[in-house]
Design a protein around this motif. Structure first.
Motif, PDB file in Angstrom:
ATOM      1  N   TRP A 333      21.391  -6.499  27.260  1.00  0.00           N
ATOM      2  CA  TRP A 333      20.327  -6.529  28.261  1.00  0.00           C
ATOM      3  C   TRP A 333      20.902  -6.923  29.611  1.00  0.00           C
ATOM      4  N   TRP A 343      16.805  -3.552  28.658  1.00  0.00           N
ATOM      5  CA  TRP A 343      17.683  -3.651  27.505  1.00  0.00           C
ATOM      6  C   TRP A 343      17.854  -2.301  26.836  1.00  0.00           C
ATOM      7  N   ALA A 361      11.687 -10.369  25.814  1.00  0.00           N
ATOM      8  CA  ALA A 361      11.958  -9.983  27.201  1.00  0.00           C
ATOM      9  C   ALA A 361      10.866 -10.498  28.122  1.00  0.00           C
TER      10      ALA A 361
END
Length: 387
Positions: A333, A343, A361
């Motif tokens: 990522w 990512w 995330a």
């Protein structure tokens, strides 16, 4: 001989490194102890590694032990690399690694002074260090530039590697500060700028207990086995930077137990640490460059496919930001220019993994906020994702 499978190794990693949501903690110090030591070459890595393992990630929670109660300390130690460890473990790390690193730093600097030919010797260095410490004590905290302004000797310039193609003129301030920090006489305080900055202020440090090297190495090896075992002699040698003889003495001193791995090779665990462990709930993680869970072994084959190395490592062997699913590194990522984590998976993991990674995330973006993170060691996939 007891057998520990690769699947069990991944389960141990998840549990012992506090990577599943159920095992997250509220204590940055507990995180540091869980992984033994946090890579600190890149200032942002400490915050990213800790917050990945906190129930409620936030910058202030990490700054407090680093700069207020100083229950987390930075030491130039294993492999001559900057690490952050708990204050309780710092004396063992200092005796087992940092003391030798500091002695080498001093010898190297004195050699450069002698080669310069200006008559700068050990006495000059001692006097300069005392003047710098006095100025720092008077100010409380100071940057390297502020110390140089207060201590004329720190503005001295020397020629390093005279007569060589890579001959260069350097100021001595950064070298004097590096030696003082390596010896634990000063420590890094709050940086100039945000938590991602490596432009630290400096302040005087409190002395720590002086321990015997062999006993400290045994204690560090035991702590490491509890967090990273099963692992081989080569793994421990790589992680610590010790010689093979020191590794074997430390393993013998703690009565480490030998086990067999899936590939038929043998490895070591802490005494009695062979029990089967049940799998935790499925988990995902976005870990930063140089995170301990990725950097804890020389041989990472049980959690990293060989074909992914080229995308995730730089040329010096530093791993970049990684995406994890159930104990395996499955992608990488980066942070987009707009601040959002982006990512890419390097292997097919299914819809459940994708949903969990998206959740992580979002969690990362939530606490990072407006900060922008660029790893010091750029890897091919990280560079590609940012562009």
């Amino acid at each position: 001989m007891h057998h520990i499978s690769d699947e069990q190794r991944r389960i141990r990693l998840a549990r012992r490194h506090l990577l599943t949501p159920a095992l997250r903690t509220d204590s940055p110090v507990a995180v540091a102890d869980a992984v033994v030591a946090l890579h600190a070459t890149d200032a942002a890595t400490v915050f990213l590694s800790v917050c990945a393992r906190l129930r409620t990630p936030n910058v202030a929670a990490v700054e407090k032990p680093l700069y207020e109660d100083v229950s987390l300390v930075r030491l130039l130690s294993m492999r001559n690399t900057l690490f952050t460890v708990s204050e309780a473990l710092a004396p063992q790390v200092e005796a087992s690694n940092a003391r030798a690193v500091a002695a080498k730093e001093r010898r190297t600097f004195l050699k450069h002074l002698a080669e310069d030919g200006k008559g700068l010797d050990e006495r000059w260095l001692n006097d300069t260090e005392e003047a710098a410490l006095a100025a720092l004590t008077a100010r409380g905290t100071a940057t390297g530039s502020e110390l140089s302004a207060a201590v004329p000797a720190l503005r001295t310039k020397i020629t390093v590697f005279p007569g060589k193609k890579y001959e260069a003129e350097q100021g001595v301030a950064s070298r004097v500060i590096r030696v003082l920090a390596a010896e634990g006489r000063i420590r890094r305080d709050r940086p100039r700028g945000s938590w991602t900055s490596s432009q630290f202020r400096w302040t005087a440090a409190e002395p720590r207990p002086v321990l015997a090297t062999a006993e400290a190495q045994a204690e560090l090896a035991l702590r490491w086995l509890r967090s990273y075992g099963p692992a081989s002699e080569a793994d421990l040698k790589w992680w610590t930077g010790w010689g093979l003889g020191q590794v074997r003495k430390a393993l013998a001193a703690v009565e480490a137990e030998e086990v067999r791995l899936d590939d038929g090779s043998t490895a070591w665990v802490a005494p009695g640490d062979t029990a089967f462990e049940p799998a935790p709930e499925p988990w995902a993680a976005l870990l930063p460059a140089l995170d301990p869970s990725a950097m804890g072994w020389a041989d990472r084959g049980f959690h990293l496919a060989a074909e992914h190395r080229a995308a995730l490592f730089d040329r010096s062997g530093n791993i970049g930001p990684t995406v994890w699913w159930n104990g395996r590194i499955v992608g990488g990522w980066a942070q987009h220019a707009n601040g959002e984590p982006v990512w890419r998976l390097l292997t097919d993991t299914g819809l459940d993994a994708t949903a969990a990674i998206e959740e992580e995330a979002s969690r990362l973006a939530g606490w990072v906020g407006e900060a922008r993170i660029t790893p010091r060691f750029r890897t091919p996939l990280e560079r590609e994702l940012t562009t």
